[in-house]
Design a protein around this motif. Structure first.
Motif, PDB file in Angstrom:
ATOM      1  N   GLU A  61      17.179  26.633   4.836  1.00 31.27           N
ATOM      2  CA  GLU A  61      18.561  27.098   4.725  1.00 31.27           C
ATOM      3  C   GLU A  61      19.357  26.216   3.770  1.00 31.27           C
ATOM      4  OE1 GLU A  61      22.451  28.143   7.528  1.00 31.27           O
ATOM      5  OE2 GLU A  61      20.726  27.108   8.392  1.00 31.27           O
ATOM      6  N   LEU A  62      19.123  24.918   3.843  1.00 31.06           N
ATOM      7  CA  LEU A  62      19.811  23.982   2.957  1.00 31.06           C
ATOM      8  C   LEU A  62      19.408  24.217   1.505  1.00 31.06           C
ATOM      9  CD1 LEU A  62      21.559  21.512   2.397  1.00 31.06           C
ATOM     10  CD2 LEU A  62      19.598  20.073   2.984  1.00 31.06           C
ATOM     11  N   LEU A  63      18.117  24.384   1.249  1.00 30.76           N
ATOM     12  CA  LEU A  63      17.655  24.626  -0.118  1.00 30.76           C
ATOM     13  C   LEU A  63      18.272  25.894  -0.685  1.00 30.76           C
ATOM     14  CD1 LEU A  63      13.862  23.705   0.181  1.00 30.76           C
ATOM     15  CD2 LEU A  63      15.754  22.275  -0.589  1.00 30.76           C
ATOM     16  N   LEU A  64      18.323  26.951   0.114  1.00 34.14           N
ATOM     17  CA  LEU A  64      18.913  28.205  -0.350  1.00 34.14           C
ATOM     18  C   LEU A  64      20.388  28.037  -0.680  1.00 34.14           C
ATOM     19  CD1 LEU A  64      17.231  30.755   2.097  1.00 34.14           C
ATOM     20  CD2 LEU A  64      16.864  30.574  -0.380  1.00 34.14           C
ATOM     21  N   GLU A  65      21.102  27.311   0.179  1.00 32.46           N
ATOM     22  CA  GLU A  65      22.531  27.083  -0.058  1.00 32.46           C
ATOM     23  C   GLU A  65      22.752  26.318  -1.361  1.00 32.46           C
ATOM     24  OE1 GLU A  65      25.340  27.995   1.436  1.00 32.46           O
ATOM     25  OE2 GLU A  65      24.276  29.232   2.890  1.00 32.46           O
ATOM     26  N   LEU A  66      21.918  25.297  -1.601  1.00 24.51           N
ATOM     27  CA  LEU A  66      22.109  24.476  -2.793  1.00 24.51           C
ATOM     28  C   LEU A  66      21.710  25.219  -4.065  1.00 24.51           C
ATOM     29  CD1 LEU A  66      20.851  21.020  -1.457  1.00 24.51           C
ATOM     30  CD2 LEU A  66      23.212  21.783  -1.770  1.00 24.51           C
ATOM     31  N   GLU A  67      20.671  26.043  -3.971  1.00 28.83           N
ATOM     32  CA  GLU A  67      20.234  26.824  -5.136  1.00 28.83           C
ATOM     33  C   GLU A  67      21.316  27.785  -5.613  1.00 28.83           C
ATOM     34  OE1 GLU A  67      15.373  27.092  -4.756  1.00 28.83           O
ATOM     35  OE2 GLU A  67      16.627  28.576  -3.742  1.00 28.83           O
ATOM     36  N   LYS A  68      22.148  28.257  -4.687  1.00 27.17           N
ATOM     37  CA  LYS A  68      23.217  29.187  -5.047  1.00 27.17           C
ATOM     38  C   LYS A  68      24.333  28.515  -5.847  1.00 27.17           C
ATOM     39  CE  LYS A  68      22.770  31.802  -0.695  1.00 27.17           C
ATOM     40  NZ  LYS A  68      23.488  32.103   0.580  1.00 27.17           N
ATOM     41  N   ARG A  69      24.382  27.181  -5.786  1.00 24.96           N
ATOM     42  CA  ARG A  69      25.582  26.483  -6.244  1.00 24.96           C
ATOM     43  C   ARG A  69      25.352  25.596  -7.470  1.00 24.96           C
ATOM     44  NH1 ARG A  69      29.279  27.014  -2.044  1.00 24.96           N
ATOM     45  NH2 ARG A  69      28.364  27.828  -0.121  1.00 24.96           N
ATOM     46  N   GLY A  70      24.251  25.837  -8.167  1.00 28.65           N
ATOM     47  CA  GLY A  70      24.013  25.052  -9.374  1.00 28.65           C
ATOM     48  C   GLY A  70      22.581  24.568  -9.456  1.00 28.65           C
ATOM     49  N   ARG A  71      22.358  23.596 -10.308  1.00 31.00           N
ATOM     50  CA  ARG A  71      21.009  23.073 -10.503  1.00 31.00           C
ATOM     51  C   ARG A  71      20.554  22.296  -9.269  1.00 31.00           C
ATOM     52  NH1 ARG A  71      18.897  18.467 -14.709  1.00 31.00           N
ATOM     53  NH2 ARG A  71      16.663  18.837 -14.376  1.00 31.00           N
ATOM     54  N   LEU A  72      19.315  22.548  -8.840  1.00 28.87           N
ATOM     55  CA  LEU A  72      18.745  21.845  -7.692  1.00 28.87           C
ATOM     56  C   LEU A  72      17.521  21.076  -8.159  1.00 28.87           C
ATOM     57  CD1 LEU A  72      18.463  21.199  -4.665  1.00 28.87           C
ATOM     58  CD2 LEU A  72      17.188  23.352  -4.415  1.00 28.87           C
ATOM     59  N   VAL A  73      17.509  19.766  -7.916  1.00 36.18           N
ATOM     60  CA  VAL A  73      16.382  18.904  -8.267  1.00 36.18           C
ATOM     61  C   VAL A  73      15.780  18.364  -6.974  1.00 36.18           C
ATOM     62  CG1 VAL A  73      15.639  16.818  -9.479  1.00 36.18           C
ATOM     63  CG2 VAL A  73      17.457  18.256 -10.448  1.00 36.18           C
ATOM     64  N   ILE A  74      14.514  18.708  -6.729  1.00 39.09           N
ATOM     65  CA  ILE A  74      13.811  18.212  -5.546  1.00 39.09           C
ATOM     66  C   ILE A  74      12.939  17.037  -5.963  1.00 39.09           C
ATOM     67  CG2 ILE A  74      12.179  18.796  -3.713  1.00 39.09           C
ATOM     68  CD1 ILE A  74      13.115  21.702  -3.947  1.00 39.09           C
ATOM     69  N   ILE A  75      13.203  15.887  -5.377  1.00 36.99           N
ATOM     70  CA  ILE A  75      12.468  14.673  -5.734  1.00 36.99           C
ATOM     71  C   ILE A  75      11.077  14.708  -5.097  1.00 36.99           C
ATOM     72  CG2 ILE A  75      12.446  12.162  -5.595  1.00 36.99           C
ATOM     73  CD1 ILE A  75      14.679  13.287  -7.372  1.00 36.99           C
ATOM     74  N   ASP A  76      10.039  14.508  -5.928  1.00 39.49           N
ATOM     75  CA  ASP A  76       8.675  14.453  -5.417  1.00 39.49           C
ATOM     76  C   ASP A  76       7.911  13.324  -6.100  1.00 39.49           C
ATOM     77  OD1 ASP A  76       7.970  15.393  -7.941  1.00 39.49           O
ATOM     78  OD2 ASP A  76       7.837  17.480  -7.285  1.00 39.49           O
ATOM     79  N   ARG A  77       6.638  13.198  -5.792  1.00 42.98           N
ATOM     80  CA  ARG A  77       5.837  12.088  -6.320  1.00 42.98           C
ATOM     81  C   ARG A  77       5.540  12.227  -7.810  1.00 42.98           C
ATOM     82  NH1 ARG A  77       3.585  13.438  -1.459  1.00 42.98           N
ATOM     83  NH2 ARG A  77       3.789  11.865   0.193  1.00 42.98           N
ATOM     84  N   ASP A  78       5.684  13.446  -8.358  1.00 41.19           N
ATOM     85  CA  ASP A  78       5.350  13.681  -9.763  1.00 41.19           C
ATOM     86  C   ASP A  78       6.469  13.293 -10.723  1.00 41.19           C
ATOM     87  OD1 ASP A  78       2.860  14.706  -9.006  1.00 41.19           O
ATOM     88  OD2 ASP A  78       3.696  16.725  -8.730  1.00 41.19           O
ATOM     89  N   LEU A  79       7.609  12.905 -10.179  1.00 42.01           N
ATOM     90  CA  LEU A  79       8.736  12.519 -11.016  1.00 42.01           C
ATOM     91  C   LEU A  79       8.418  11.213 -11.756  1.00 42.01           C
ATOM     92  CD1 LEU A  79      11.610  13.862 -11.166  1.00 42.01           C
ATOM     93  CD2 LEU A  79      12.412  11.958  -9.777  1.00 42.01           C
ATOM     94  N   LYS A  80       9.128  10.943 -12.820  1.00 45.68           N
ATOM     95  CA  LYS A  80       8.982   9.672 -13.533  1.00 45.68           C
ATOM     96  C   LYS A  80       9.760   8.597 -12.768  1.00 45.68           C
ATOM     97  CE  LYS A  80       9.755   7.432 -18.000  1.00 45.68           C
ATOM     98  NZ  LYS A  80       8.348   7.002 -18.184  1.00 45.68           N
ATOM     99  N   TYR A  81       9.055   7.540 -12.345  1.00 48.37           N
ATOM    100  CA  TYR A  81       9.670   6.448 -11.592  1.00 48.37           C
ATOM    101  C   TYR A  81       9.683   5.179 -12.444  1.00 48.37           C
ATOM    102  CZ  TYR A  81       9.550   9.253  -7.334  1.00 48.37           C
ATOM    103  OH  TYR A  81       9.766  10.224  -6.400  1.00 48.37           O
ATOM    104  N   PRO A  82      10.644   4.289 -12.200  1.00 49.81           N
ATOM    105  CA  PRO A  82      10.772   3.079 -13.028  1.00 49.81           C
ATOM    106  C   PRO A  82       9.887   1.923 -12.558  1.00 49.81           C
ATOM    107  CG  PRO A  82      12.609   3.186 -11.515  1.00 49.81           C
ATOM    108  CD  PRO A  82      11.797   4.442 -11.285  1.00 49.81           C
ATOM    109  N   PHE A  83       8.753   2.233 -11.955  1.00 45.23           N
ATOM    110  CA  PHE A  83       7.823   1.188 -11.525  1.00 45.23           C
ATOM    111  C   PHE A  83       6.397   1.723 -11.635  1.00 45.23           C
ATOM    112  CE2 PHE A  83       9.286   3.403  -7.667  1.00 45.23           C
ATOM    113  CZ  PHE A  83       8.092   3.874  -7.145  1.00 45.23           C
ATOM    114  N   THR A  84       5.437   0.793 -11.628  1.00 45.07           N
ATOM    115  CA  THR A  84       4.020   1.158 -11.623  1.00 45.07           C
ATOM    116  C   THR A  84       3.538   1.177 -10.182  1.00 45.07           C
ATOM    117  OG1 THR A  84       3.680   0.112 -13.772  1.00 45.07           O
ATOM    118  CG2 THR A  84       1.717   0.520 -12.436  1.00 45.07           C
ATOM    119  N   ASN A  85       3.031   2.316  -9.746  1.00 47.28           N
ATOM    120  CA  ASN A  85       2.627   2.488  -8.352  1.00 47.28           C
ATOM    121  C   ASN A  85       1.198   1.990  -8.163  1.00 47.28           C
ATOM    122  OD1 ASN A  85       2.149   3.277  -5.743  1.00 47.28           O
ATOM    123  ND2 ASN A  85       2.945   5.347  -5.992  1.00 47.28           N
TER     124      ASN A  85
END
Length: 244
Positions: A61-85
């Motif tokens: 429900e939260l995702l649907l609400e946010l998608e209606k109101r502009g750009r939605l970015v879901i943070i996951d492990r594939d994102l570029k992070y500022p450290f070496t894992n």
């Protein structure tokens, strides 16, 4: 403006940011999602991006609400992070721990950093001065410890965090408070001591729902910030859009 949202194990937390300034913070239950999101966007009509991370159950429900109101970015492990894992099992590393680690790297460059998130569980995450994420530890949080004693014994009551009056408990409740709270404080101080012995110039950040409760009783020098995960979400988003 940006709306940062953290779906936790028990609550949803959100904050509105303008650049790197936190304007307002919200905490709500999942069944209050629609009303809360409506009120946030009514108050802050300039929000154009929502950034979300989740360690709890999905909140469609939260995702649907946010998608209606502009750009939605879901943070996951594939994102570029500022450290070496360098975690041995990177696919099992919680996104919340990665976000917190990113925040420490971006806010405290060139330092050895330990971020402690005292929530439902207590997580310890260490990033060295060369921006290598090495791992840490996970243990039960304050309320989980109380719940475990109540649920797995016949007669111990269900209690909630309260600072014990004495370290020697002279009642059952007093003994439980001493065991849980003092046990947690000794755990935190023990971990911090171990890291300090091995790594110089250690920066320690304490966050999570129990951060303020615990910070007042800790002897070590730490930065206590209960909003740090939300701030880290904002910082990570700003980092990704400038490092594409």
């Amino acid at each position: 403006m940006l709306l940062a949202v953290d779906i936790g194990n028990t609550k949803i937390k959100a904050a509105v940011f303008e650049d790197d300034v936190l304007l307002e913070r919200f905490v709500f239950d999942k069944n209050d999602t629609a009303v809360t999101i409506e009120n946030i966007f009514k108050s802050y009509t300039e929000i154009t991006v929502s950034v979300i991370s989740s360690v709890g159950k999905d909140a469609p429900e939260l995702l649907l609400e946010l998608e209606k109101r502009g750009r939605l970015v879901i943070i996951d492990r594939d994102l570029k992070y500022p450290f070496t894992n360098k975690y041995a099992t990177p696919a099992t590393l919680g996104v919340d721990r990665m976000v917190l680690s990113a925040g420490t790297v971006l806010l405290y460059p060139g330092k050895n950093r330990l971020v402690i998130d005292a929530g439902t569980c207590v997580t310890y995450d260490f990033i060295d001065s060369n921006d290598n994420y090495l791992g840490g530890a996970i243990s039960p949080g304050l309320q989980l410890r109380y719940n475990a004693m109540h649920n797995f014994t016949a007669k111990l009551p269900l209690l909630y965090p309260e600072m014990p009056k004495e370290y020697i408990g002279d009642t059952t409740a007093g003994s439980m408070h001493s065991g849980v709270v003092n046990g947690m404080l000794h755990e935190l101080e023990g971990f911090v001591r171990q890291y300090n012995e091995q790594y110089q110039e250690l920066t320690i950040i304490l966050t999570g729902g129990d951060a303020d409760f615990l910070a007042k009783r800790l002897k070590n020098t730490i930065f206590a910030n209960s909003n740090f995960l939300l701030e880290s979400l904002n910082l990570l988003y700003l980092y990704t859009i400038t490092n594409d």
